[in-house]
Design a protein around this motif. Structure first.
Motif, mmCIF file in Angstrom:
data_model
loop_
_atom_site.group_PDB
_atom_site.id
_atom_site.type_symbol
_atom_site.label_atom_id
_atom_site.label_comp_id
_atom_site.label_asym_id
_atom_site.label_seq_id
_atom_site.Cartn_x
_atom_site.Cartn_y
_atom_site.Cartn_z
ATOM 1 N N PRO A 95 51.111 -19.004 -91.917
ATOM 2 C CA PRO A 95 50.902 -17.658 -92.486
ATOM 3 C C PRO A 95 49.484 -17.432 -92.991
ATOM 4 C CG PRO A 95 52.349 -18.978 -93.887
ATOM 5 C CD PRO A 95 52.203 -19.720 -92.611
ATOM 6 N N ALA A 96 48.816 -18.514 -93.436
ATOM 7 C CA ALA A 96 47.417 -18.358 -93.850
ATOM 8 C C ALA A 96 46.543 -17.996 -92.662
ATOM 9 C CB ALA A 96 46.924 -19.644 -94.503
ATOM 10 N N LEU A 97 46.731 -18.682 -91.540
ATOM 11 C CA LEU A 97 45.971 -18.363 -90.335
ATOM 12 C C LEU A 97 46.289 -16.961 -89.841
ATOM 13 C CD1 LEU A 97 46.171 -21.757 -88.414
ATOM 14 C CD2 LEU A 97 44.131 -20.708 -89.407
ATOM 15 N N CYS A 98 47.545 -16.546 -89.991
ATOM 16 C CA CYS A 98 47.914 -15.186 -89.602
ATOM 17 C C CYS A 98 47.148 -14.169 -90.441
ATOM 18 C CB CYS A 98 49.420 -14.992 -89.766
ATOM 19 S SG CYS A 98 50.023 -13.382 -89.233
ATOM 20 N N GLY A 99 47.052 -14.427 -91.755
ATOM 21 C CA GLY A 99 46.277 -13.528 -92.604
ATOM 22 C C GLY A 99 44.820 -13.481 -92.201
ATOM 23 N N GLN A 100 44.245 -14.649 -91.881
ATOM 24 C CA GLN A 100 42.857 -14.686 -91.416
ATOM 25 C C GLN A 100 42.693 -13.855 -90.142
ATOM 26 O OE1 GLN A 100 39.935 -16.545 -92.374
ATOM 27 N NE2 GLN A 100 40.801 -17.302 -94.289
ATOM 28 N N ALA A 101 43.631 -14.008 -89.219
ATOM 29 C CA ALA A 101 43.540 -13.277 -87.950
ATOM 30 C C ALA A 101 43.666 -11.774 -88.158
ATOM 31 C CB ALA A 101 44.626 -13.771 -86.990
ATOM 32 N N LEU A 102 44.615 -11.362 -89.004
ATOM 33 C CA LEU A 102 44.808 -9.927 -89.230
ATOM 34 C C LEU A 102 43.628 -9.328 -89.992
ATOM 35 C CD1 LEU A 102 48.608 -10.000 -90.063
ATOM 36 C CD2 LEU A 102 47.549 -8.914 -88.088
ATOM 37 N N GLY A 103 43.059 -10.108 -90.917
ATOM 38 C CA GLY A 103 41.869 -9.616 -91.613
ATOM 39 C C GLY A 103 40.681 -9.493 -90.680
ATOM 40 N N ALA A 104 40.506 -10.489 -89.809
ATOM 41 C CA ALA A 104 39.407 -10.426 -88.845
ATOM 42 C C ALA A 104 39.619 -9.288 -87.850
ATOM 43 C CB ALA A 104 39.285 -11.763 -88.115
ATOM 44 N N ALA A 105 40.875 -9.023 -87.484
ATOM 45 C CA ALA A 105 41.160 -7.896 -86.589
ATOM 46 C C ALA A 105 40.761 -6.582 -87.246
ATOM 47 C CB ALA A 105 42.646 -7.884 -86.218
ATOM 48 N N ALA A 106 41.039 -6.461 -88.556
ATOM 49 C CA ALA A 106 40.669 -5.242 -89.264
ATOM 50 C C ALA A 106 39.154 -5.091 -89.364
ATOM 51 C CB ALA A 106 41.285 -5.238 -90.663
ATOM 52 N N ALA A 107 38.462 -6.233 -89.547
ATOM 53 C CA ALA A 107 37.003 -6.189 -89.682
ATOM 54 C C ALA A 107 36.293 -6.072 -88.339
ATOM 55 C CB ALA A 107 36.515 -7.443 -90.408
ATOM 56 N N GLY A 108 36.973 -6.428 -87.254
ATOM 57 C CA GLY A 108 36.351 -6.413 -85.939
ATOM 58 C C GLY A 108 35.483 -7.621 -85.665
ATOM 59 N N ARG A 109 35.539 -8.629 -86.512
ATOM 60 C CA ARG A 109 34.787 -9.861 -86.319
ATOM 61 C C ARG A 109 35.412 -10.960 -87.162
ATOM 62 N NH1 ARG A 109 31.500 -11.299 -90.446
ATOM 63 N NH2 ARG A 109 31.302 -9.819 -92.182
ATOM 64 N N LEU A 156 44.600 -10.469 -83.157
ATOM 65 C CA LEU A 156 43.157 -10.688 -83.322
ATOM 66 C C LEU A 156 42.406 -10.209 -82.089
ATOM 67 C CD1 LEU A 156 40.676 -11.816 -84.762
ATOM 68 C CD2 LEU A 156 41.251 -14.075 -83.830
ATOM 69 N N ALA A 157 42.909 -10.542 -80.903
ATOM 70 C CA ALA A 157 42.277 -10.090 -79.665
ATOM 71 C C ALA A 157 42.227 -8.565 -79.602
ATOM 72 C CB ALA A 157 43.005 -10.660 -78.452
ATOM 73 N N ALA A 158 43.333 -7.912 -80.026
ATOM 74 C CA ALA A 158 43.367 -6.458 -80.008
ATOM 75 C C ALA A 158 42.333 -5.865 -80.970
ATOM 76 C CB ALA A 158 44.767 -5.967 -80.373
ATOM 77 N N GLY A 159 42.219 -6.477 -82.156
ATOM 78 C CA GLY A 159 41.263 -5.974 -83.140
ATOM 79 C C GLY A 159 39.825 -6.160 -82.692
ATOM 80 N N LEU A 160 39.511 -7.333 -82.146
ATOM 81 C CA LEU A 160 38.147 -7.579 -81.672
ATOM 82 C C LEU A 160 37.814 -6.676 -80.493
ATOM 83 C CD1 LEU A 160 37.992 -11.472 -81.880
ATOM 84 C CD2 LEU A 160 37.153 -9.790 -83.538
ATOM 85 N N ARG A 161 38.807 -6.455 -79.642
ATOM 86 C CA ARG A 161 38.591 -5.586 -78.477
ATOM 87 C C ARG A 161 38.311 -4.149 -78.911
ATOM 88 N NH1 ARG A 161 43.290 -4.692 -73.855
ATOM 89 N NH2 ARG A 161 42.226 -3.082 -72.642
ATOM 90 N N ALA A 162 38.991 -3.711 -79.988
ATOM 91 C CA ALA A 162 38.823 -2.326 -80.457
ATOM 92 C C ALA A 162 37.640 -2.194 -81.406
ATOM 93 C CB ALA A 162 40.099 -1.873 -81.163
ATOM 94 N N GLY A 163 36.999 -3.321 -81.738
ATOM 95 C CA GLY A 163 35.904 -3.279 -82.701
ATOM 96 C C GLY A 163 36.369 -3.121 -84.129
ATOM 97 N N GLY A 164 37.634 -3.507 -84.398
ATOM 98 C CA GLY A 164 38.177 -3.423 -85.748
ATOM 99 C C GLY A 164 39.376 -2.504 -85.793
ATOM 100 N N GLY A 165 40.500 -3.027 -86.315
ATOM 101 C CA GLY A 165 41.678 -2.200 -86.494
ATOM 102 C C GLY A 165 41.531 -1.325 -87.719
ATOM 103 N N PRO A 166 42.530 -0.502 -87.992
ATOM 104 C CA PRO A 166 42.479 0.359 -89.177
ATOM 105 C C PRO A 166 42.382 -0.488 -90.433
ATOM 106 C CG PRO A 166 44.271 1.038 -87.720
ATOM 107 C CD PRO A 166 43.758 -0.278 -87.217
ATOM 108 N N GLY A 167 41.600 -0.054 -91.420
ATOM 109 C CA GLY A 167 41.438 -0.790 -92.664
ATOM 110 C C GLY A 167 42.605 -0.602 -93.611
#
Length: 319
Positions: A27-41, A308-319
């Motif tokens: 779950p910690a890695l999931c949080g990291q991935a979802l946060g990075a998806a939101a940030a786009g990096r 994470l792939a979706a967020g990086l592809r979109a340049g960041g998910g919704p904040g």
């Protein structure tokens, strides 16, 4: 295993129970991935914080859990001397005071890491969120609350593992404690954490009951606990695509559907093993929980990677 022949390093490694770490790490890695998806990096500093904090947090949880459960662990060893693995304190692997001091030291280290990272990353909520994670565990197993004994421990585990951990690590990555994609997927993560919490009481049903613990397994019995575990697992996995279809600002369906498929595949295997995982059938219960862990850990890992792939592809998910 011959305890008397173990080296000091082997004793501490055994006490740290590395096989249980994915319950907290995933779950910690999931949080990291979802946060990075939101940030786009992917932020390297946030990853470094996550790695250091999780090392300290895992040690805090595992060591103090053994210290808090030392009496009921000793009771289980007396009741089932051949039915469970050696326990750290009752079997003399390490003394109780050593686990208490090491666990408290690990908790202090986790707070220090959160404070330093909060300053370095300009994330002022890292320290309060990290402290909240430690307090949830403290309320779970340590005096004076000890809710895992009084009742409600499974709900606390759900809140800590399925809620606080992903939120803490997502915040480290993106600076928002509830980015939209995490908010949409969090109900599913919470239900998966609850299913794991219920199942963890199966192998301790009779010893926990004799030791005065109030868990779902001791109150409702083995069969009802298994049914609830299986229902929560399935519902949690299905909430991911449901959120994608119904929640505003949720991640795209293609990024969550594979995770649901993985979780439901292993749930089907879990259900097939369920009839054998009756009270005191420790080997069958172990096989049952392995399928549960595969459903949760591999499903969550697939979710993390795809979102994470979706967020990086979109340049960041919704904040």
């Amino acid at each position: 295993m011959r305890v008397e022949s173990m080296s000091p390093g082997a004793r501490w490694w055994y006490a740290l129970k590395p096989a249980s770490w994915p319950k907290v790490l995933v779950p910690a890695l999931c949080g990291q991935a979802l946060g990075a998806a939101a940030a786009g990096r992917v932020g390297a500093g946030a990853l470094a914080f996550g790695a250091l904090w999780m090392i300290a947090d895992v040690a805090f949880v595992v060591l103090l859990n053994d210290w808090g459960d030392r009496e009921v662990d000793a009771l289980k060893r007396r009741m089932f001397p051949d039915g469970c693995s050696p326990k750290t304190i009752p079997d003399g692997i390490l003394p109780a005071h050593a686990l208490l001091l090491a666990g408290l030291g690990a908790g202090a280290a986790a707070l220090l890491v959160a404070w330093v990272a909060g300053v370095a990353l300009a994330r002022p909520l890292l320290l309060p969120l990290g402290a909240l994670g430690l307090l949830v565990f403290g309320a779970y197993t340590l005096p004076p609350l000890r809710l895992n004994y009084r009742g409600g421990g499974e709900l606390l585990e759900m809140a800590g593992v399925g809620g606080v951990l992903p939120v803490l690590h997502a915040y480290a990555q993106c600076g928002a404690w509830a980015p939209a994609w995490l908010a949409a997927l969090l109900p599913g993560l919470l239900l998966l954490a609850l299913s794991s919490a219920l199942a963890s009481g199966l192998s301790d049903e009779q010893s926990d009951r004799a030791g005065g613990k109030r868990t779902v397994a001791t109150l409702l019995g083995n069969a009802a606990t298994r049914r609830a575990t299986e229902a929560l697992l399935g519902l949690g996995a299905l909430l991911w695509p449901a959120a994608s279809l119904l929640a505003e600002g949720a991640p795209p369906l293609w990024s969550v559907a594979p995770a649901t498929a993985v979780a439901l595949h292993f749930r089907a295997r879990l259900v097939r093993k369920s009839p054998e995982a009756v009270t005191n059938a420790f080997a069958a219960q172990g096989a049952y929980k392995r399928e549960l862990h595969r459903a949760i850990w591999w499903g969550t890992a697939a979710l993390s990677a795809a979102v994470l792939a979706a967020g990086l592809r979109a340049g960041g998910g919704p904040g």
